[in-house]
Design a protein around this motif. Structure first.
Motif, PDB file in Angstrom:
ATOM      1  N   ALA A  28       0.838  -1.195   0.000  1.00 58.38           N
ATOM      2  CA  ALA A  28       0.000   0.000   0.000  1.00 58.38           C
ATOM      3  C   ALA A  28       0.873   1.246   0.000  1.00 58.38           C
ATOM      4  N   THR A  29       0.256   2.372  -0.292  1.00 56.78           N
ATOM      5  CA  THR A  29       0.904   3.668  -0.182  1.00 56.78           C
ATOM      6  C   THR A  29       0.190   4.449   0.912  1.00 56.78           C
ATOM      7  N   ILE A  30       0.966   5.008   1.825  1.00 57.60           N
ATOM      8  CA  ILE A  30       0.408   5.818   2.908  1.00 57.60           C
ATOM      9  C   ILE A  30       0.816   7.267   2.659  1.00 57.60           C
ATOM     10  N   THR A  31      -0.160   8.165   2.649  1.00 63.35           N
ATOM     11  CA  THR A  31       0.115   9.592   2.522  1.00 63.35           C
ATOM     12  C   THR A  31      -0.600  10.306   3.664  1.00 63.35           C
ATOM     13  N   GLY A  32      -0.078  11.438   4.035  1.00 64.13           N
ATOM     14  CA  GLY A  32      -0.721  12.184   5.102  1.00 64.13           C
ATOM     15  C   GLY A  32      -0.159  13.581   5.222  1.00 64.13           C
ATOM     16  N   SER A  33      -0.727  14.311   6.157  1.00 60.56           N
ATOM     17  CA  SER A  33      -0.262  15.666   6.408  1.00 60.56           C
ATOM     18  C   SER A  33      -0.078  15.859   7.910  1.00 60.56           C
ATOM     19  N   PHE A  34       0.689  16.877   8.268  1.00 54.64           N
ATOM     20  CA  PHE A  34       0.945  17.175   9.668  1.00 54.64           C
ATOM     21  C   PHE A  34       1.124  18.675   9.826  1.00 54.64           C
ATOM     22  N   ASN A  35       0.850  19.163  11.054  1.00 56.03           N
ATOM     23  CA  ASN A  35       1.029  20.578  11.357  1.00 56.03           C
ATOM     24  C   ASN A  35       1.324  20.728  12.840  1.00 56.03           C
ATOM     25  N   TYR A  36       1.553  21.927  13.253  1.00 55.67           N
ATOM     26  CA  TYR A  36       1.809  22.236  14.659  1.00 55.67           C
ATOM     27  C   TYR A  36       0.784  23.285  15.075  1.00 55.67           C
ATOM     28  N   ASP A  37      -0.192  22.890  15.856  1.00 52.97           N
ATOM     29  CA  ASP A  37      -1.273  23.781  16.280  1.00 52.97           C
ATOM     30  C   ASP A  37      -1.940  24.484  15.103  1.00 52.97           C
ATOM     31  N   GLY A  38      -2.107  23.757  14.014  1.00 57.69           N
ATOM     32  CA  GLY A  38      -2.818  24.284  12.869  1.00 57.69           C
ATOM     33  C   GLY A  38      -1.991  25.076  11.871  1.00 57.69           C
ATOM     34  N   VAL A  39      -0.708  25.224  12.119  1.00 58.35           N
ATOM     35  CA  VAL A  39       0.164  25.948  11.176  1.00 58.35           C
ATOM     36  C   VAL A  39       1.309  25.038  10.743  1.00 58.35           C
ATOM     37  N   ALA A  40       1.952  25.396   9.656  1.00 52.18           N
ATOM     38  CA  ALA A  40       3.065  24.590   9.136  1.00 52.18           C
ATOM     39  C   ALA A  40       4.171  24.468  10.188  1.00 52.18           C
ATOM     40  N   VAL A  41       4.666  23.262  10.373  1.00 49.95           N
ATOM     41  CA  VAL A  41       5.738  23.019  11.337  1.00 49.95           C
ATOM     42  C   VAL A  41       6.955  23.879  11.015  1.00 49.95           C
ATOM     43  N   SER A  42       7.265  24.015   9.738  1.00 46.67           N
ATOM     44  CA  SER A  42       8.446  24.777   9.333  1.00 46.67           C
ATOM     45  C   SER A  42       8.340  26.258   9.695  1.00 46.67           C
ATOM     46  N   SER A  43       7.130  26.779   9.836  1.00 46.34           N
ATOM     47  CA  SER A  43       6.990  28.186  10.219  1.00 46.34           C
ATOM     48  C   SER A  43       7.177  28.390  11.718  1.00 46.34           C
ATOM     49  N   VAL A  44       6.985  27.341  12.497  1.00 49.49           N
ATOM     50  CA  VAL A  44       7.165  27.418  13.947  1.00 49.49           C
ATOM     51  C   VAL A  44       8.587  27.022  14.344  1.00 49.49           C
ATOM     52  N   HIS A  45       9.112  26.002  13.666  1.00 49.87           N
ATOM     53  CA  HIS A  45      10.452  25.480  13.961  1.00 49.87           C
ATOM     54  C   HIS A  45      11.299  25.575  12.701  1.00 49.87           C
ATOM     55  N   SER A  46      11.854  26.734  12.443  1.00 45.40           N
ATOM     56  CA  SER A  46      12.625  26.953  11.213  1.00 45.40           C
ATOM     57  C   SER A  46      14.003  26.315  11.246  1.00 45.40           C
ATOM     58  N   ASP A  47      14.396  25.764  12.399  1.00 49.85           N
ATOM     59  CA  ASP A  47      15.722  25.170  12.536  1.00 49.85           C
ATOM     60  C   ASP A  47      15.773  23.680  12.202  1.00 49.85           C
ATOM     61  N   ILE A  48      14.689  23.091  11.739  1.00 46.30           N
ATOM     62  CA  ILE A  48      14.657  21.663  11.417  1.00 46.30           C
ATOM     63  C   ILE A  48      15.549  21.402  10.208  1.00 46.30           C
ATOM     64  N   GLN A  49      16.480  20.461  10.373  1.00 43.19           N
ATOM     65  CA  GLN A  49      17.411  20.127   9.298  1.00 43.19           C
ATOM     66  C   GLN A  49      17.181  18.743   8.719  1.00 43.19           C
ATOM     67  N   VAL A  50      16.617  17.839   9.512  1.00 41.17           N
ATOM     68  CA  VAL A  50      16.409  16.460   9.075  1.00 41.17           C
ATOM     69  C   VAL A  50      14.960  16.073   9.349  1.00 41.17           C
ATOM     70  N   SER A  51      14.324  15.461   8.372  1.00 39.16           N
ATOM     71  CA  SER A  51      12.972  14.949   8.563  1.00 39.16           C
ATOM     72  C   SER A  51      12.885  13.569   7.921  1.00 39.16           C
ATOM     73  N   THR A  52      12.364  12.604   8.685  1.00 33.32           N
ATOM     74  CA  THR A  52      12.223  11.241   8.186  1.00 33.32           C
ATOM     75  C   THR A  52      10.831  10.720   8.525  1.00 33.32           C
ATOM     76  N   VAL A  53      10.373   9.763   7.735  1.00 30.89           N
ATOM     77  CA  VAL A  53       9.113   9.097   8.025  1.00 30.89           C
ATOM     78  C   VAL A  53       9.273   7.615   7.698  1.00 30.89           C
ATOM     79  N   ARG A  54       8.649   6.779   8.526  1.00 30.60           N
ATOM     80  CA  ARG A  54       8.685   5.343   8.265  1.00 30.60           C
ATOM     81  C   ARG A  54       7.380   4.712   8.701  1.00 30.60           C
ATOM     82  N   ALA A  55       7.079   3.601   8.076  1.00 34.89           N
ATOM     83  CA  ALA A  55       5.963   2.758   8.490  1.00 34.89           C
ATOM     84  C   ALA A  55       6.582   1.499   9.076  1.00 34.89           C
ATOM     85  N   TYR A  56       6.230   1.188  10.309  1.00 30.33           N
ATOM     86  CA  TYR A  56       6.764   0.005  10.992  1.00 30.33           C
ATOM     87  C   TYR A  56       5.643  -1.006  11.153  1.00 30.33           C
TER      88      TYR A  56
END
Length: 88
Positions: A23-51
């Motif tokens: 299967a293919t899993i797609t989704g979205s995420f935010n931080y209190d309704g806003v883009a995570v990158s606008s709240v935490h601009s210092d993020i350098q690494v992002s990973t996702v996995r299905a276990y």
């Protein structure tokens, strides 16, 4: 400053009953309704996995931090699949 953030969502019976082997899993995420990158601009690494708890297998995907979306392809169909996004 938060040095490590982790978002976790559980998915059950992924594509159950369809006869599919992957299967293919797609989704979205935010931080209190806003883009995570606008709240935490210092993020350098992002990973996702299905276990898959049944097989112990991890399938890695891609994260679009700016859009707040993720995609994991070729995930084996199972009853207990955990999706984990890590932002650091």
């Amino acid at each position: 400053m938060i040095s490590r953030k982790s978002l976790i969502a559980s998915l059950a019976a992924l594509a159950a009953g369809t006869g599919a082997s992957a299967a293919t899993i797609t989704g979205s995420f935010n931080y209190d309704g806003v883009a995570v990158s606008s709240v935490h601009s210092d993020i350098q690494v992002s990973t996702v996995r299905a276990y898959d708890y049944g097989t112990g297998q991890s399938t890695w995907g891609t994260v679009d931090l700016g859009a707040g979306t993720f995609r994991i392809e070729n995930v084996p169909v199972g009853d207990q699949v955990l999706v984990q996004i890590e932002l650091d």
